[in-house]
Design a protein around this motif. Sequence first.
Motif, PDB file in Angstrom:
ATOM      1  N   ASN A   1      46.245  40.193  47.126  1.00 47.67           N
ATOM      2  CA  ASN A   1      45.336  40.761  46.484  1.00 47.67           C
ATOM      3  C   ASN A   1      44.732  40.466  44.938  1.00 47.67           C
ATOM      4  O   ASN A   1      45.718  39.938  44.714  1.00 47.67           O
ATOM      5  CB  ASN A   1      46.177  42.031  47.004  1.00 47.67           C
ATOM      6  CG  ASN A   1      47.091  42.243  45.497  1.00 47.67           C
ATOM      7  OD1 ASN A   1      46.752  42.528  44.631  1.00 47.67           O
ATOM      8  ND2 ASN A   1      47.936  42.626  46.051  1.00 47.67           N
TER       9      ASN A   1
ATOM     10  N   THR B   1      44.092  42.604  42.850  1.00 43.31           N
ATOM     11  CA  THR B   1      44.878  42.455  41.106  1.00 43.31           C
ATOM     12  C   THR B   1      45.518  42.248  41.105  1.00 43.31           C
ATOM     13  O   THR B   1      45.977  41.155  39.780  1.00 43.31           O
ATOM     14  CB  THR B   1      45.173  43.971  41.719  1.00 43.31           C
ATOM     15  OG1 THR B   1      43.725  44.730  41.931  1.00 43.31           O
ATOM     16  CG2 THR B   1      45.771  44.738  39.605  1.00 43.31           C
ATOM     17  N   ASP B   2      46.275  41.043  41.627  1.00 44.46           N
ATOM     18  CA  ASP B   2      47.551  39.932  41.796  1.00 44.46           C
ATOM     19  C   ASP B   2      47.340  39.198  40.665  1.00 44.46           C
ATOM     20  O   ASP B   2      48.025  38.883  39.950  1.00 44.46           O
ATOM     21  CB  ASP B   2      48.754  40.753  42.491  1.00 44.46           C
ATOM     22  CG  ASP B   2      49.688  41.430  43.129  1.00 44.46           C
ATOM     23  OD1 ASP B   2      49.550  42.735  42.103  1.00 44.46           O
ATOM     24  OD2 ASP B   2      50.069  41.789  43.543  1.00 44.46           O
TER      25      ASP B   2
ATOM     26  N   CYS C   1      44.707  38.210  39.770  1.00 41.87           N
ATOM     27  CA  CYS C   1      43.758  37.916  38.431  1.00 41.87           C
ATOM     28  C   CYS C   1      45.004  38.680  37.717  1.00 41.87           C
ATOM     29  O   CYS C   1      44.551  37.683  36.431  1.00 41.87           O
ATOM     30  CB  CYS C   1      43.427  39.909  38.259  1.00 41.87           C
ATOM     31  SG  CYS C   1      41.448  39.969  38.986  1.00 41.87           S
ATOM     32  N   ALA C   2      46.058  39.360  37.715  1.00 39.67           N
ATOM     33  CA  ALA C   2      47.292  38.891  36.317  1.00 39.67           C
ATOM     34  C   ALA C   2      48.118  37.974  36.682  1.00 39.67           C
ATOM     35  O   ALA C   2      48.170  37.009  35.344  1.00 39.67           O
ATOM     36  CB  ALA C   2      47.748  39.972  36.958  1.00 39.67           C
TER      37      ALA C   2
ATOM     38  N   SER D   1      38.567  37.233  36.120  1.00 40.20           N
ATOM     39  CA  SER D   1      38.526  38.661  36.693  1.00 40.20           C
ATOM     40  C   SER D   1      37.995  38.485  37.475  1.00 40.20           C
ATOM     41  O   SER D   1      38.733  37.472  38.532  1.00 40.20           O
ATOM     42  CB  SER D   1      37.181  37.770  35.795  1.00 40.20           C
ATOM     43  OG  SER D   1      36.556  37.834  36.486  1.00 40.20           O
ATOM     44  N   SER D   2      37.909  39.698  38.417  1.00 39.27           N
ATOM     45  CA  SER D   2      37.659  39.908  39.670  1.00 39.27           C
ATOM     46  C   SER D   2      37.031  39.527  40.167  1.00 39.27           C
ATOM     47  O   SER D   2      37.230  39.301  41.462  1.00 39.27           O
ATOM     48  CB  SER D   2      37.833  41.249  39.598  1.00 39.27           C
ATOM     49  OG  SER D   2      37.238  42.500  39.232  1.00 39.27           O
TER      50      SER D   2
ATOM     51  N   GLY E   1      40.057  43.821  49.507  1.00 40.77           N
ATOM     52  CA  GLY E   1      41.300  43.854  47.995  1.00 40.77           C
ATOM     53  C   GLY E   1      42.116  42.703  48.474  1.00 40.77           C
ATOM     54  O   GLY E   1      42.858  42.475  47.208  1.00 40.77           O
TER      55      GLY E   1
END
Length: 253
Positions: free
Chosen positions: A21, A23-24, A26-27, A32-33, A54
Amino acid sequence: MNIAERHQQIINKLQKEGKVNVTDLCADLDVSSVTIRKDLKLLEDKGLLFRTHGGATLHNPYTIDRSVNEKEKIQSSEKMRIGSTAAKLLEPNDSVLIASGTTVLALAKSIQPKSNLTVMTSALNVALELIKHPEIEVFQLGGLLRRSSSSVTGTYAESVLPDFSFSKLFLGVDGIDLEFGLTTTNVTEAHLNRQMIMASQKTIVLADSTKFGKRGFGRICGFDDIDQIITDRGVSDYVVRTLEGMGIKVTIV
């Protein structure tokens, strides 16, 4: 980290977990997304993944409606092992509900009753399999018969269910997506399946590993409505851990 290294990291994570996904990523990659979504688009254009809402997956997440005769030949040995394991959950004088699909048909073929058993089913092929046993009382739901699945759907079948209570529902599905839930290719069948869940104390999903990461057109339910999933060894450790974290018992055969 350059773009080639970032893409390789994404593919590595996909191969390990089956899906990713935004979000993961990006981290993990500290970008950035917007950058991640561009990466996923480029990788999809190269045929290396399929984008989803997503995130992304390695396999095409959308399933199509196939005839029951065609589906019966897919993962047939895995389905028979799943069906045999599910049959062991039946108890003396049980009253159960069996939905439609080739994996629950494998369950029907595996049942060797030693005492009385009451079964209600929407699937004509399941009823024909079970009627061979004098110990089994078979209730066949009525309604519109779908040729592709040999099962009934519609309001007539749904209207009967509130008058009964079942200890277990054995449910077949076309797709299990960790974000979207459990699905089938037919929306009227999905609605009937929801009524079956409401009429049963426990819902047990029978699904071979190819169903994971897939989505059908009609959503049946989320994971809160599921008690147990019986599947084969092809399912990823990540999926198993996630399901068990939701409180679902996962049985691998």
